[in-house]
Design a protein around this motif. Structure first.
Motif, PDB file in Angstrom:
ATOM      1  N   LEU A 168      39.342  35.709  37.221  1.00 47.05           N
ATOM      2  CA  LEU A 168      38.246  36.639  37.542  1.00 47.05           C
ATOM      3  C   LEU A 168      37.335  36.867  36.348  1.00 47.05           C
ATOM      4  O   LEU A 168      36.112  36.939  36.496  1.00 47.05           O
ATOM      5  N   ASP A 169      37.909  36.962  35.139  1.00 44.38           N
ATOM      6  CA  ASP A 169      37.084  37.090  33.937  1.00 44.38           C
ATOM      7  C   ASP A 169      36.195  35.863  33.757  1.00 44.38           C
ATOM      8  O   ASP A 169      35.019  35.978  33.433  1.00 44.38           O
ATOM      9  N   ARG A 170      36.775  34.705  33.984  1.00 43.60           N
ATOM     10  CA  ARG A 170      36.035  33.452  33.797  1.00 43.60           C
ATOM     11  C   ARG A 170      34.913  33.300  34.827  1.00 43.60           C
ATOM     12  O   ARG A 170      33.835  32.776  34.517  1.00 43.60           O
ATOM     13  N   GLU A 215      46.175  29.415  38.062  1.00 45.49           N
ATOM     14  CA  GLU A 215      46.001  30.146  36.813  1.00 45.49           C
ATOM     15  C   GLU A 215      46.185  31.640  37.059  1.00 45.49           C
ATOM     16  O   GLU A 215      46.225  32.089  38.204  1.00 45.49           O
ATOM     17  N   ASP A 216      46.285  32.383  35.990  1.00 45.88           N
ATOM     18  CA  ASP A 216      46.408  33.824  36.066  1.00 45.88           C
ATOM     19  C   ASP A 216      45.176  34.407  36.758  1.00 45.88           C
ATOM     20  O   ASP A 216      44.042  34.083  36.398  1.00 45.88           O
ATOM     21  N   ALA A 225      47.418  33.684  46.093  1.00 43.52           N
ATOM     22  CA  ALA A 225      47.172  32.952  47.331  1.00 43.52           C
ATOM     23  C   ALA A 225      48.427  32.581  48.112  1.00 43.52           C
ATOM     24  O   ALA A 225      48.365  32.412  49.323  1.00 43.52           O
ATOM     25  N   ASN A 226      49.551  32.401  47.435  1.00 41.53           N
ATOM     26  CA  ASN A 226      50.790  31.975  48.072  1.00 41.53           C
ATOM     27  C   ASN A 226      50.550  30.681  48.848  1.00 41.53           C
ATOM     28  O   ASN A 226      50.193  29.687  48.246  1.00 41.53           O
ATOM     29  N   SER A 271      49.166  31.887  40.181  1.00 41.42           N
ATOM     30  CA  SER A 271      49.710  31.415  38.905  1.00 41.42           C
ATOM     31  C   SER A 271      50.741  30.308  39.103  1.00 41.42           C
ATOM     32  O   SER A 271      51.074  29.597  38.172  1.00 41.42           O
ATOM     33  N   SER A 272      51.216  30.144  40.316  1.00 40.64           N
ATOM     34  CA  SER A 272      52.214  29.125  40.627  1.00 40.64           C
ATOM     35  C   SER A 272      51.547  27.825  41.069  1.00 40.64           C
ATOM     36  O   SER A 272      50.857  27.780  42.095  1.00 40.64           O
TER      37      SER A 272
END
Length: 71
Positions: A64-66, A58-59, A9-10, A31-32
Motif C-alpha cells: 500500500l505504501d508503494r 508481499e507485505d 487475498a488468501n 504475504s504468502s
C-alpha cells in the motif's frame, strides 16, 4: 473506473467477486507466495485470459505504501 486492492487475498475469493462485479483492475496481495499461486490458478480457472487481475506476494502495508494513492 472501478479498482480494487484485496490485501490478505488468501485464495482470491474477494478478487473474483470484484472481477464479477465489473472492476477494471483487481490487485490481490498476500504475504504468502503459496496463497498468491493459488489465487493466480483460481483466477485463470474462473477468468481464462483475463488481464484485469495482478497478484503480489508481499507485505500488504509495504504494498500500500508503494502504490501511493492509486486506489
Amino acid at each position: 473506473m472501478r479498482r480494487a486492492s484485496l490485501c490478505l487475498a488468501n485464495a482470491g475469493g474477494f478478487s473474483f467477486y470484484a472481477m464479477r462485479g465489473g472492476a477494471n483492475l483487481v490487485h490481490s496481495v498476500d504475504s504468502s507466495a503459496k496463497a498468491i499461486d493459488l489465487t493466480n490458478m483460481n483466477v485463470e480457472l474462473n477468468f481464462p485470459g483475463d488481464t484485469r487481475h495482478k497478484a503480489y506476494a508481499e507485505d500488504a502495508f509495504k504494498y500500500l505504501d508503494r502504490m501511493g494513492d492509486q486506489y
